[in-house]
Design an enzyme around this catalytic site. Structure first.
Site, PDB file in Angstrom:
ATOM      1  N   ARG A 158       0.902  -0.882   0.208  1.00  0.00           N
ATOM      2  CA  ARG A 158       0.074   0.175  -0.039  1.00  0.00           C
ATOM      3  C   ARG A 158       0.990   0.664   0.198  1.00  0.00           C
ATOM      4  O   ARG A 158       0.743   1.827  -0.486  1.00  0.00           O
ATOM      5  CB  ARG A 158      -0.791   0.269   1.053  1.00  0.00           C
ATOM      6  N   PHE A 199     -11.979  -3.721  -5.352  1.00  0.00           N
ATOM      7  CA  PHE A 199     -11.906  -4.334  -4.152  1.00  0.00           C
ATOM      8  C   PHE A 199     -11.467  -3.927  -3.557  1.00  0.00           C
ATOM      9  O   PHE A 199     -10.716  -4.722  -2.471  1.00  0.00           O
ATOM     10  CB  PHE A 199     -11.151  -5.724  -4.981  1.00  0.00           C
ATOM     11  N   ASN A 254     -20.406  -4.484  -8.965  1.00  0.00           N
ATOM     12  CA  ASN A 254     -19.824  -5.227  -8.982  1.00  0.00           C
ATOM     13  C   ASN A 254     -18.519  -5.250  -9.376  1.00  0.00           C
ATOM     14  O   ASN A 254     -18.067  -4.587 -10.724  1.00  0.00           O
ATOM     15  CB  ASN A 254     -20.865  -6.286  -9.578  1.00  0.00           C
ATOM     16  N   ASP A 298      -7.120  -5.822  -6.747  1.00  0.00           N
ATOM     17  CA  ASP A 298      -7.106  -6.478  -5.484  1.00  0.00           C
ATOM     18  C   ASP A 298      -7.590  -7.357  -5.262  1.00  0.00           C
ATOM     19  O   ASP A 298      -8.776  -7.053  -3.478  1.00  0.00           O
ATOM     20  CB  ASP A 298      -6.174  -5.940  -4.499  1.00  0.00           C
ATOM     21  N   CYS A 332      -3.441 -13.181  -4.568  1.00  0.00           N
ATOM     22  CA  CYS A 332      -3.193 -13.753  -2.903  1.00  0.00           C
ATOM     23  C   CYS A 332      -3.262 -14.942  -2.637  1.00  0.00           C
ATOM     24  O   CYS A 332      -3.754 -15.810  -1.912  1.00  0.00           O
ATOM     25  CB  CYS A 332      -4.086 -13.213  -1.984  1.00  0.00           C
TER      26      CYS A 332
END
Length: 405
Positions: free
Chosen positions: A223, A239, A287, A309, A349
């Site tokens: 970040r 996201f 969305n 992300d 992730c």
């Protein structure tokens, strides 16, 4: 060598696996078991020739039959053993996190020698998750030792909260639940929210209802890297969850739009923006796939930086290919929406999406978008989530920043 523990003999394949650094023994790699045990007990793991490989918790309910906690034949698994492990983990975080120790991951499962255990420190609250039966059986001792070790170093702990509300516990024969752990001297009446500071930004953390333990600490320094590139730019953060990337970017950006499908997450992101007095962010509940598609159809190129992300699109190898299509779709759309010279921060992730596959996907998306990627940063998770070589599950976060040219 008979150390008094039940003995598990494993295949040559498993022997190579363990000698290569891994710490799991799958049920189909066990050739023989000598001795009686209860699930959650310590057993010794041996080669076909009877040589010692390690010791760990056994559980017949799990596909991961044994989770190794030590490869040292001299270890005895008393309170002193666990205390050494805890002190080592805390001292490591004090070294690598420095001033960021106030909120960080204290225990990262196998990477710290505690298979299936996660402990996050949010200021004066420890939030825990236990995913293995062996650890569950000794957790009272571990939690007490964690609190003692921290307080001996001058860090007061008010409460320990368990987030054992995950379905994977059932694979270990464990129940799902959440709640304060009643350690003597600690509180069990807190409201489930704490304010933490990361990169100079304050956040409300809801450890009762937030995802995982309440906040994603692993992107801390990624970040910060985004904030550097976002300077003076119009940014789209996709996201956004509770707004962490958006708020870091907003410190330097001209304007940020933060998007998430969850209204609950957006509400928390707005609270976090207000907490910091940040006003150059607007929040949209939508969305992301649909929003990017609409922007593409409208031929919009009004953002100079896009941040992707997403949550893990895959949690198993069987769905990795379909997940790759999802990753490609959002990255392709983002590349098309950016002007030449724009910036893309993108990540995955999921450890089931290895870095080579993620890079290949990005290269394919860039080719389809008819752009080139100029790499600025290639990063992983912050060091309080250490990567233990040989245990690929600990190497999960891929993070890139590109200029799109």
């Amino acid at each position: 060598m008979d150390r008094g523990y039940p003995r598990v003999t494993v295949s040559k394949k498993c022997e190579r696996f363990i000698k290569g650094g891994h710490v799991w023994v799958y049920h189909d790699e066990i050739l023989a078991v000598d001795g009686k045990y209860e699930n959650g007990d310590i057993v010794d793991v041996l080669t076909e020739k009877g040589r010692y490989l390690g010791s760990g918790y056994i559980n017949d309910n799990s596909k991961i039959r044994v989770r190794i906690i030590s490869k040292n034949a001299n270890d005895r698994f008393d309170e002193a053993f666990y205390r050494r492990r805890i002190d080592y983990a805390i001292d490591y975080r004090l070294t690598v996190m420095g001033e960021d120790f106030s909120s960080c991951r204290l225990i990262f499962g196998e990477a710290d020698g505690f298979p299936g255990l996660t402990v996050d420190k949010f200021e004066n609250v420890l939030v825990t998750q236990v995913l293995s039966l062996g650890i569950d059986r000794v957790k009272e001792m571990l939690f007490r030792q964690l609190v003692d070790s921290l307080q001996e170093r001058g860090y007061k702990i008010e409460a320990v909260y368990e987030r054992n509300d995950v379905k994977v516990r059932e694979l270990e024969g464990l129940d799902q639940y959440k709640g304060f752990y009643p350690l003597a001297g600690l509180r069990t009446d807190l409201n489930g929210e704490v304010i933490i500071t990361e990169n100079g930004i304050r956040y409300h953390v809801d450890y009762f209802e937030g995802q995982k333990t309440g906040f994603f600490l692993d992107q801390k320094y990624n970040r910060r890297a985004v904030a550097k590139i976002a300077s003076g730019k119009r940014v789209l953060d996709c996201f956004t969850h509770t707004g962490a990337f958006a708020l870091n970017a907003a410190r330097t950006a001209e304007h940020v739009t933060a998007v998430d499908v969850s209204q609950t997450a957006i509400d928390m992101a707005k609270r976090n923006a207000a907490l910091n007095g940040i006003t150059n962010v607007d929040f949209v509940t939508a969305n992301v796939f649909e929003l990017l598609t609409q922007a593409e159809n409208e031929h919009r190129r009004d953002r100079e930086m896009i941040i992707l992300d997403p949550p893990a699109f895959t949690k198993s190898r069987s769905t990795a290919r379909s997940a790759e299509r999802g990753y490609k779709e959002i990255n392709l759309k983002a590349m098309k929406l950016l002007p030449r010279g724009g910036y893309l921060a993108t990540c995955s992730c999921s450890h089931f999406m290895p870095d080579a596959q993620f890079r290949k996907m990005l290269f394919s998306a860039a080719a389809d978008a008819n752009v080139s990627l100029r790499q600025i940063e290639c990063r992983q998770q912050s060091p309080d989530h250490p990567i233990l070589w040989g245990v690929e599950e600990t190497d999960y976060l891929k993070f890139y920043i590109f200029q799109v040219v």
